[in-house]
Design a protein around this motif. Structure first.
Motif, mmCIF file in Angstrom:
data_model
loop_
_atom_site.group_PDB
_atom_site.id
_atom_site.type_symbol
_atom_site.label_atom_id
_atom_site.label_comp_id
_atom_site.label_asym_id
_atom_site.label_seq_id
_atom_site.Cartn_x
_atom_site.Cartn_y
_atom_site.Cartn_z
ATOM 1 N N VAL A 151 0.854 -1.190 0.000
ATOM 2 C CA VAL A 151 0.000 0.000 0.000
ATOM 3 C C VAL A 151 0.889 1.239 0.000
ATOM 4 N N SER A 178 -5.280 4.617 0.644
ATOM 5 C CA SER A 178 -5.377 3.209 0.238
ATOM 6 C C SER A 178 -5.343 2.280 1.448
ATOM 7 N N TYR A 231 -7.876 -0.664 2.684
ATOM 8 C CA TYR A 231 -7.412 -1.997 3.061
ATOM 9 C C TYR A 231 -8.026 -2.404 4.401
#
Length: 407
Positions: free
Chosen positions: A43, A48, A52
């Protein structure tokens, strides 16, 4: 949007959606350890990483294991424990009648080594029977996985390497699983999860041990924890810190017993503003006192028994304390010079490269068993190079710490 703003958004997400408040920890430390975990899962941005989290319910536990790196050991910094055993524990015992309890708190106990070190030292001083009657040790940490390991009281041969052989024979049993700490002494150690900032401190303590934990918190959180520790101690109670920490931010609350070994006793009464800090709403005034005490910080650096240098981001020397001047044959004339031009780099061949790596990557680096020769002696030194950042995550330089491991 800058990295700092993105980090703050991520921390707010953890606080609101995961019930985990990491905002009190130093941002520079968090950035490094978050970066480690993010690289592991591929990542690249905090945005992001939030996505996740939404699809991996187990991620918080894994991240916390990465952030709360538990670095401990039996008799870590042996000289300090020896001083505690010979000078402090006898004083605690002498103040007690045989029926009076001795209350001890091992805060941020990690996997339990320091709590069990305390247990065997008090058992050694009192005898096992009297130890069982008097001593109660509370061992706490925020990391549940570390506490589970601590409760098992079983350690590998490498983990008990710091235990003197006589104590290892007397207080541990060698099994096929490892070395098991004496289960009778273990009964007087209570392990529990505890957040130093959110949970009420354990009270009426004769001894509080919290080693190399405060340095991970921001200044405001450090002040709050120190005031809670003061509240937790009985009058004349002792607090035992790690080598990397000082109490200059609240020096009037604690009286030095041994600066070298970072042992203090309870000092003055709390002021009214300090009492307010025991709540979860600290005043800005308390933080300002810490941040503005520049003379105290400078004096603490100068008198630290551990040799230290400070280099600026351009790799020029801007600080050298008394211990470093004595050990490394340096002087104030060395200040302002680039590190590669200093004579000590000749003996520590990889030092300059490692410092440059620390400044570039903002990550700590260690050099083990480096040799340093003087006219009269040869030393073996462990060298730690640690980046220094301000509260805005701006790189200020690096500190180079020289710790003697000479036999």
């Amino acid at each position: 949007m800058g990295d700092r703003e993105e980090l703050e958004i991520f921390l707010e997400y953890l606080k609101q959606n995961q019930g985990c408040d990491l905002t009190v920890y130093k941002h520079s430390t968090l950035q490094r350890r978050l970066g480690v975990r993010m690289r592991q899962i591929g990542v690249n941005t905090y945005h992001s990483y939030i996505d996740y989290f939404k699809h991996h319910s187990e991620e918080l536990s894994i991240l916390l294991d990465t952030i709360f790196i538990n670095f401990t050991g039996f008799f870590r910094d042996f000289d300090a424990w020896e001083y505690l055993a010979n000078q402090v524990i006898p004083k605690i015992i002498s103040r007690k009648k045989p029926h009076e309890p001795i209350r001890i708190w091992s805060a941020s106990c990690a996997s339990g080594e320091e709590a069990y070190t305390l247990a065997l030292l008090f058992a050694e001083a009192l005898g096992i029977e009297q130890y069982l009657q008097q001593v109660q040790i509370y061992a706490t940490d925020v990391d549940e996985a570390a506490l589970r390991q601590a409760r098992q009281h079983c350690y590998t041969i490498s983990e008990v390497a710091g235990v003197p052989p006589a104590f290892l024979d007397k207080y541990f049993e060698s099994t096929s699983q490892g070395y098991v700490f004496n289960p009778t002494l273990r009964r007087r150690v209570i392990f529990a999860r505890h957040n130093l900032l959110e949970d009420a401190p354990i009270s009426k303590l004769d001894l509080l041990v919290c080693r190399n934990t405060l340095m991970y918190f921001n200044p405001e959180a450090q002040v709050k924890i120190l005031i809670r520790f003061h509240f937790a101690l009985k009058n004349l109670g002792f607090i035992f810190l790690g080598k990397a920490e000082t109490l200059v931010s609240r020096s009037f609350l604690f009286t030095p017993v041994s600066i070298k070994h970072r042992i203090f006793s309870k000092g003055a009464k709390l002021e009214s503003n300090d009492v307010l800090m025991l709540s979860n709403k600290p005043s800005q005034k308390n933080t300002d006192i810490l941040i503005e005490s520049k003379d105290l910080w400078q004096s603490a650096f100068e008198t630290n028994p551990i040799a230290q240098l400070i280099v600026a981001p351009n790799n020029k020397l801007i600080g050298v304390n008394k211990s470093a001047r004595n050990l490394l044959n340096m002087s104030a004339n060395d200040l302002g010079n680039p590190l590669p031009t200093l004579p000590l780099v000749t003996q520590f061949g990889e030092l300059n490269t490692q410092v440059e790596q620390t400044l570039q990557n903002r990550s700590s680096v260690s050099i083990k068993n480096a040799q340093w020769s003087t006219a009269t002696r040869v030393y073996k030194l462990d060298i730690d190079i640690v980046p220094i950042s301000d509260s805005n995550c701006r790189l200020l330089g690096a500190t180079i710490i020289f710790k003697s491991v000479t036999n």
